[in-house]
Motif scaffolding. Sequence first.
Motif, short mmCIF file in Angstrom:
data_model
loop_
_atom_site.label_atom_id
_atom_site.label_comp_id
_atom_site.label_asym_id
_atom_site.label_seq_id
_atom_site.Cartn_x
_atom_site.Cartn_y
_atom_site.Cartn_z
N GLY A 1 27.29 29.17 -1.41
CA GLY A 1 26.40 28.38 -0.56
C GLY A 1 25.34 29.22 0.12
N ILE A 2 25.45 30.54 0.00
CA ILE A 2 24.51 31.41 0.73
C ILE A 2 23.07 31.27 0.22
N ASP A 3 22.91 31.03 -1.09
CA ASP A 3 21.55 30.92 -1.64
C ASP A 3 20.83 29.71 -1.06
N VAL A 4 21.52 28.58 -1.01
CA VAL A 4 20.89 27.36 -0.49
C VAL A 4 20.51 27.57 0.97
N LEU A 5 21.42 28.15 1.74
CA LEU A 5 21.15 28.31 3.17
C LEU A 5 20.00 29.26 3.44
N THR A 6 19.82 30.26 2.59
CA THR A 6 18.74 31.22 2.86
C THR A 6 17.41 30.76 2.29
N THR A 7 17.45 30.01 1.17
CA THR A 7 16.18 29.57 0.59
C THR A 7 15.61 28.36 1.35
N ALA A 8 16.50 27.61 2.02
CA ALA A 8 16.04 26.39 2.70
C ALA A 8 15.52 26.67 4.11
N PHE A 9 15.97 27.77 4.72
CA PHE A 9 15.61 28.01 6.12
C PHE A 9 14.96 29.38 6.28
N ASP A 10 14.39 29.63 7.48
CA ASP A 10 13.46 30.77 7.62
C ASP A 10 14.03 32.01 8.29
N ARG A 11 15.31 32.00 8.60
CA ARG A 11 15.85 33.13 9.35
C ARG A 11 16.85 33.91 8.50
N PRO A 12 16.99 35.24 8.74
CA PRO A 12 18.11 35.96 8.13
C PRO A 12 19.41 35.32 8.62
N ILE A 13 20.43 35.34 7.79
CA ILE A 13 21.69 34.72 8.22
C ILE A 13 22.90 35.63 7.98
N TRP A 14 23.87 35.41 8.83
CA TRP A 14 25.22 35.93 8.65
C TRP A 14 26.02 34.74 8.18
N PHE A 15 26.70 34.87 7.06
CA PHE A 15 27.36 33.70 6.47
C PHE A 15 28.76 34.07 5.98
N ARG A 16 29.69 33.20 6.32
CA ARG A 16 31.03 33.32 5.75
C ARG A 16 31.46 31.92 5.34
N LYS A 17 31.77 31.79 4.07
CA LYS A 17 32.14 30.48 3.53
C LYS A 17 33.51 30.07 4.09
N GLY A 18 33.67 28.80 4.42
CA GLY A 18 34.95 28.34 4.93
C GLY A 18 35.96 28.16 3.82
N GLY A 19 37.21 27.95 4.20
CA GLY A 19 38.24 27.64 3.21
C GLY A 19 38.07 26.20 2.76
N GLU A 20 39.12 25.66 2.12
CA GLU A 20 39.06 24.28 1.62
C GLU A 20 38.65 23.31 2.74
N ASP A 21 39.21 23.54 3.93
CA ASP A 21 38.96 22.65 5.07
C ASP A 21 37.60 22.93 5.73
N ARG A 22 36.94 23.99 5.29
CA ARG A 22 35.65 24.43 5.84
C ARG A 22 35.73 24.81 7.31
N GLN A 23 36.95 24.92 7.84
CA GLN A 23 37.12 25.20 9.27
C GLN A 23 36.61 26.59 9.63
N SER A 24 36.84 27.56 8.75
CA SER A 24 36.56 28.94 9.13
C SER A 24 35.12 29.35 8.79
N LYS A 25 34.32 28.37 8.34
CA LYS A 25 32.94 28.69 7.97
C LYS A 25 32.15 29.26 9.16
N GLU A 26 31.40 30.32 8.89
CA GLU A 26 30.53 30.87 9.93
C GLU A 26 29.11 30.90 9.40
N LEU A 27 28.18 30.42 10.19
CA LEU A 27 26.77 30.49 9.80
C LEU A 27 25.97 30.78 11.06
#
Length: 327
Positions: free
Chosen positions: A143-169
């Motif tokens: 998901g990192i490509d979509v998040l970086t190509t769609a928005f204008d800021r550098p990002i720190w990204f961690r994909k969440g597990g199945e539940d997406r609970q642990s996702k960090e953006l």
Amino acid sequence: MIGYGQAHGKVILMGEHSVVYGYPAIAIPFFEAKVICEVYPRDGAIWLESDFYTGELLAAPVERAHLVSAIHSSLDYLNQERKDLTIKIKSDLPSSRGLGSSAAVAVAMIRAIFHYFRRNISEQELITLAHEAEKIAHGNPSGIDVLTTAFDRPIWFRKGGEDRQSKELKPMDIEVSAYLVVGDTAILGQTREAVLKIAQSKGAKSEVTEKRLAELGEYTVQAQECIKENEPLKLGDLMSKAHANLKELGVSHPALDRLVDKAMHMGALGAKLTGGGLGGCMICLTDSYQKAQEIAAGLEQEGAKGTWIYPMSKALRDMPEQTQTLH
Ligand code: PMV
């Protein structure tokens, strides 16, 4: 009535591949190259015009299936029929080079279709629709490509597990006194194959693979600290360590290794492949603009087909002569 949408590329500074397994990554928007999509009315089957294919959408080559999916799912989402459109794609973002072109095309396309039907699109709708297209392009995208190509800021990204609970953006401020040089091998990268290669060796319970991925995650965490503390030397060192790991994971390419070695011999602070690998682009860090220019020229002598210099702080970017693009 026409629809218009655009998106830029992205450069992964740290964390490609390990990000697929829940480790963090740092990515930077790559504004030097863009994808623009335009949508026009027509009668009949959807017609696609682009550098790689012109003709009826349904007859597009199979490697463009993600694009077909982005168009169809946007139309379905908007309750519109899959017909009566001409869609034009213009791009100066080289495709399959680890610069996020498939995500950028999907993002620009979805924006253009929504704009054509004069419908607003929320960030979440855009991310969800583009992510579905990326699944077709890459199999298991973080998901990192979509998040970086769609928005204008550098990002720190961690994909969440199945539940997406642990996702960090988190948007990141990158204020490092250094320059990033991007070098394009012009060899088509193979993100899908590279992701699959690592998945297979992970599936075979390779301890080395697990260890290298975990180390990549750790290097990214340390890189975040270096960015906060403005420590380009240490950041460069982490980039080189990451390249060694990616090479060991089997996702580098001799042409990438050549450019990485060249950059290091010429005095880069660190160098690595960026994106999916098996071809595509590499990046290196330098402590001055002059060094960045010298290395960019050296990379071109070594076979790079394009180079770009990106100042890693706003203060450096605000100096006009340093924002120039080299080709
Ligand atoms: O090759 P690109 O630009 O699509 O980058 C892929 C990044 C990976 O971490 C290898 C895959 C992913 O989905 O995050």
